[in-house]
Design a protein around this motif. Structure first.
Motif, PDB file in Angstrom:
ATOM      1  N   VAL A 132      58.458  43.065  40.053  1.00 42.29           N
ATOM      2  CA  VAL A 132      58.777  41.972  39.124  1.00 42.29           C
ATOM      3  C   VAL A 132      58.095  42.264  37.794  1.00 42.29           C
ATOM      4  O   VAL A 132      57.146  43.050  37.728  1.00 42.29           O
ATOM      5  N   LYS A 133      58.573  41.631  36.750  1.00 41.16           N
ATOM      6  CA  LYS A 133      57.979  41.814  35.437  1.00 41.16           C
ATOM      7  C   LYS A 133      56.862  40.796  35.225  1.00 41.16           C
ATOM      8  O   LYS A 133      57.055  39.592  35.429  1.00 41.16           O
ATOM      9  N   VAL A 134      55.686  41.285  34.845  1.00 42.03           N
ATOM     10  CA  VAL A 134      54.558  40.413  34.512  1.00 42.03           C
ATOM     11  C   VAL A 134      54.420  40.441  33.001  1.00 42.03           C
ATOM     12  O   VAL A 134      53.937  41.412  32.423  1.00 42.03           O
ATOM     13  N   GLY A 135      54.851  39.355  32.348  1.00 40.63           N
ATOM     14  CA  GLY A 135      54.937  39.379  30.902  1.00 40.63           C
ATOM     15  C   GLY A 135      53.920  38.543  30.164  1.00 40.63           C
ATOM     16  O   GLY A 135      53.926  38.513  28.930  1.00 40.63           O
ATOM     17  N   SER A 136      53.035  37.853  30.916  1.00 39.06           N
ATOM     18  CA  SER A 136      52.080  36.989  30.237  1.00 39.06           C
ATOM     19  C   SER A 136      50.837  36.801  31.096  1.00 39.06           C
ATOM     20  O   SER A 136      50.822  37.150  32.289  1.00 39.06           O
ATOM     21  N   VAL A 137      49.804  36.248  30.473  1.00 40.41           N
ATOM     22  CA  VAL A 137      48.575  35.930  31.199  1.00 40.41           C
ATOM     23  C   VAL A 137      48.865  34.897  32.282  1.00 40.41           C
ATOM     24  O   VAL A 137      48.306  34.957  33.386  1.00 40.41           O
ATOM     25  N   ALA A 138      49.761  33.962  31.988  1.00 40.66           N
ATOM     26  CA  ALA A 138      50.123  32.939  32.969  1.00 40.66           C
ATOM     27  C   ALA A 138      50.753  33.567  34.210  1.00 40.66           C
ATOM     28  O   ALA A 138      50.477  33.140  35.343  1.00 40.66           O
ATOM     29  N   ILE A 195      35.568  33.706  49.087  1.00 44.93           N
ATOM     30  CA  ILE A 195      35.966  34.725  48.109  1.00 44.93           C
ATOM     31  C   ILE A 195      37.366  34.430  47.575  1.00 44.93           C
ATOM     32  O   ILE A 195      37.629  34.532  46.371  1.00 44.93           O
ATOM     33  N   GLY A 196      38.274  34.041  48.471  1.00 42.56           N
ATOM     34  CA  GLY A 196      39.620  33.691  48.024  1.00 42.56           C
ATOM     35  C   GLY A 196      39.615  32.494  47.082  1.00 42.56           C
ATOM     36  O   GLY A 196      40.317  32.491  46.067  1.00 42.56           O
ATOM     37  N   VAL A 197      38.810  31.488  47.396  1.00 34.57           N
ATOM     38  CA  VAL A 197      38.714  30.302  46.536  1.00 34.57           C
ATOM     39  C   VAL A 197      38.101  30.671  45.186  1.00 34.57           C
ATOM     40  O   VAL A 197      38.549  30.187  44.135  1.00 34.57           O
ATOM     41  N   LEU A 198      37.082  31.534  45.196  1.00 32.95           N
ATOM     42  CA  LEU A 198      36.465  31.974  43.942  1.00 32.95           C
ATOM     43  C   LEU A 198      37.482  32.682  43.059  1.00 32.95           C
ATOM     44  O   LEU A 198      37.539  32.462  41.835  1.00 32.95           O
ATOM     45  N   SER A 199      38.333  33.515  43.665  1.00 33.53           N
ATOM     46  CA  SER A 199      39.377  34.201  42.900  1.00 33.53           C
ATOM     47  C   SER A 199      40.355  33.193  42.297  1.00 33.53           C
ATOM     48  O   SER A 199      40.768  33.332  41.139  1.00 33.53           O
ATOM     49  N   ILE A 200      40.711  32.167  43.068  1.00 34.30           N
ATOM     50  CA  ILE A 200      41.621  31.135  42.569  1.00 34.30           C
ATOM     51  C   ILE A 200      41.015  30.412  41.373  1.00 34.30           C
ATOM     52  O   ILE A 200      41.679  30.185  40.346  1.00 34.30           O
ATOM     53  N   VAL A 201      39.738  30.042  41.477  1.00 33.11           N
ATOM     54  CA  VAL A 201      39.059  29.334  40.390  1.00 33.11           C
ATOM     55  C   VAL A 201      39.022  30.187  39.126  1.00 33.11           C
ATOM     56  O   VAL A 201      39.321  29.703  38.017  1.00 33.11           O
ATOM     57  N   LEU A 202      38.701  31.464  39.278  1.00 33.78           N
ATOM     58  CA  LEU A 202      38.649  32.356  38.122  1.00 33.78           C
ATOM     59  C   LEU A 202      40.038  32.541  37.505  1.00 33.78           C
ATOM     60  O   LEU A 202      40.177  32.639  36.279  1.00 33.78           O
ATOM     61  N   ALA A 203      41.062  32.596  38.352  1.00 35.79           N
ATOM     62  CA  ALA A 203      42.434  32.753  37.850  1.00 35.79           C
ATOM     63  C   ALA A 203      42.866  31.518  37.072  1.00 35.79           C
ATOM     64  O   ALA A 203      43.508  31.616  36.021  1.00 35.79           O
ATOM     65  N   ALA A 205      40.976  29.586  35.497  1.00 36.89           N
ATOM     66  CA  ALA A 205      40.136  29.429  34.305  1.00 36.89           C
ATOM     67  C   ALA A 205      40.429  30.473  33.234  1.00 36.89           C
ATOM     68  O   ALA A 205      39.744  30.515  32.209  1.00 36.89           O
ATOM     69  N   LEU A 206      41.437  31.317  33.460  1.00 36.38           N
ATOM     70  CA  LEU A 206      41.744  32.353  32.474  1.00 36.38           C
ATOM     71  C   LEU A 206      42.151  31.722  31.139  1.00 36.38           C
ATOM     72  O   LEU A 206      43.036  30.859  31.106  1.00 36.38           O
ATOM     73  N   PRO A 207      41.547  32.154  30.044  1.00 36.42           N
ATOM     74  CA  PRO A 207      41.944  31.621  28.727  1.00 36.42           C
ATOM     75  C   PRO A 207      43.271  32.225  28.275  1.00 36.42           C
ATOM     76  O   PRO A 207      43.783  33.175  28.882  1.00 36.42           O
ATOM     77  N   ASP A 208      43.824  31.710  27.207  1.00 36.53           N
ATOM     78  CA  ASP A 208      45.093  32.224  26.694  1.00 36.53           C
ATOM     79  C   ASP A 208      44.975  33.652  26.185  1.00 36.53           C
ATOM     80  O   ASP A 208      45.926  34.425  26.263  1.00 36.53           O
ATOM     81  N   ARG A 209      43.802  33.981  25.641  1.00 33.73           N
ATOM     82  CA  ARG A 209      43.570  35.339  25.142  1.00 33.73           C
ATOM     83  C   ARG A 209      42.347  35.928  25.842  1.00 33.73           C
ATOM     84  O   ARG A 209      41.267  36.037  25.259  1.00 33.73           O
ATOM     85  N   PRO A 210      42.505  36.317  27.096  1.00 36.00           N
ATOM     86  CA  PRO A 210      41.346  36.809  27.854  1.00 36.00           C
ATOM     87  C   PRO A 210      40.967  38.232  27.472  1.00 36.00           C
ATOM     88  O   PRO A 210      41.799  39.017  27.000  1.00 36.00           O
ATOM     89  N   THR A 211      39.710  38.548  27.682  1.00 33.72           N
ATOM     90  CA  THR A 211      39.246  39.925  27.520  1.00 33.72           C
ATOM     91  C   THR A 211      39.664  40.715  28.766  1.00 33.72           C
ATOM     92  O   THR A 211      40.010  40.126  29.795  1.00 33.72           O
TER      93      THR A 211
END
Length: 245
Positions: A132-138, A195-203, A205-211
């Motif tokens: 699939v095409k991943v075209g955005s941070v979202a 660990i799975g929940v931590l990954s979900i929380v970090l995902a 919390a991703l900003p619009d312009r992440p590093t």
């Protein structure tokens, strides 16, 4: 079957458990069949049989994603198989948790294939195909979310199965070693859930312009799984110490 030479009720598997699940129950047979069916959904060529060498080569590039998805499904199948062999439970709670695990595997099996396909496409710089095409941070955040939900909910089902066995340790006649090992299994699978929940929380919390670091963190947390052995061993030692006190 990894069973020592002892016979009867005292026969033990090599992990120290007495082998209680000698007879394959209808529940275990159903779970095995469901996991086998889920693997058939991971066929290398999803859409059709390749009709040319180019199509075959493209289909074969899906092997890494297939292998990773297969390994994850096999991990959960093996966890259930070990649980069945160790405890031989077939009561209502065991059926409910086992069916929930099967349901989640069947729901997530195809999304997992897509997730791993995107991962290997990114690692290979596009040489391996992107399903699939991943075209955005979202889009990327959504992928992390789906994988985290799959991993944590299936791990929670396995943790629930072991917690149920620990709760019934008296009826099952678990000795001190088996009880400590069961507590360690519960802790390990709850560690997987965390660990799975931590990954979900970090995902989420991703900003619009992440590093680049922020983009990779929801996936990098799964490297914490390398500490699983330490977590299990520590909990098992503590449980054994409590039982001997």
């Amino acid at each position: 079957m990894d069973v020592d030479s002892e016979s009867g009720a005292s026969a033990r598997t090599r992990d120290g458990f007495r082998h209680r699940g000698r007879e394959v129950t209808r529940l275990e047979a159903f779970v095995d069949a469901a996991f086998a069916f889920s693997v058939t959904l991971l066929v290398i060529s999803v859409d059709s049989i390749p009709d040319s060498m180019a199509a075959l080569a493209l289909a074969l590039k899906g092997i890494p994603a297939f292998a990773a998805s297969f390994a994850m499904i096999a991990m959960f199948w093996n966890a259930h198989a070990n649980w069945s062999r160790r405890y031989g439970l077939d009561d209502g709670a065991s059926k409910l948790l086992s069916l929930a695990l099967v349901f989640l595997v069947l729901v997530y099996v195809y999304p997992l294939r897509i997730q791993f396909g995107v991962l290997f496409g990114w690692i290979s710089g596009g040489w391996l195909p992107f399903p699939v095409k991943v075209g955005s941070v979202a889009d990327l955040g959504f992928m992390y979310l789906v994988y985290g939900l799959a991993f944590s909910t299936m791990s929670l089902c396995v943790a629930g199965l072991y917690a149920h066995a620990r709760q019934r340790r008296g009826e099952l006649g678990l000795d001190a070693q088996e009880s400590a090992s069961t507590s360690a299994e519960v802790a390990v699978w709850l560690y997987f859930v965390a660990i799975g929940v931590l990954s979900i929380v970090l995902a989420m919390a991703l900003p619009d312009r992440p590093t680049p670091l922020q983009l990779s963190l929801p996936g990098c947390v799964y490297f914490l799984l390398s500490f699983t052995g330490i977590v299990g061993a520590r909990v098992q030692r503590r449980a054994a110490a409590r039982s001997s006190a």
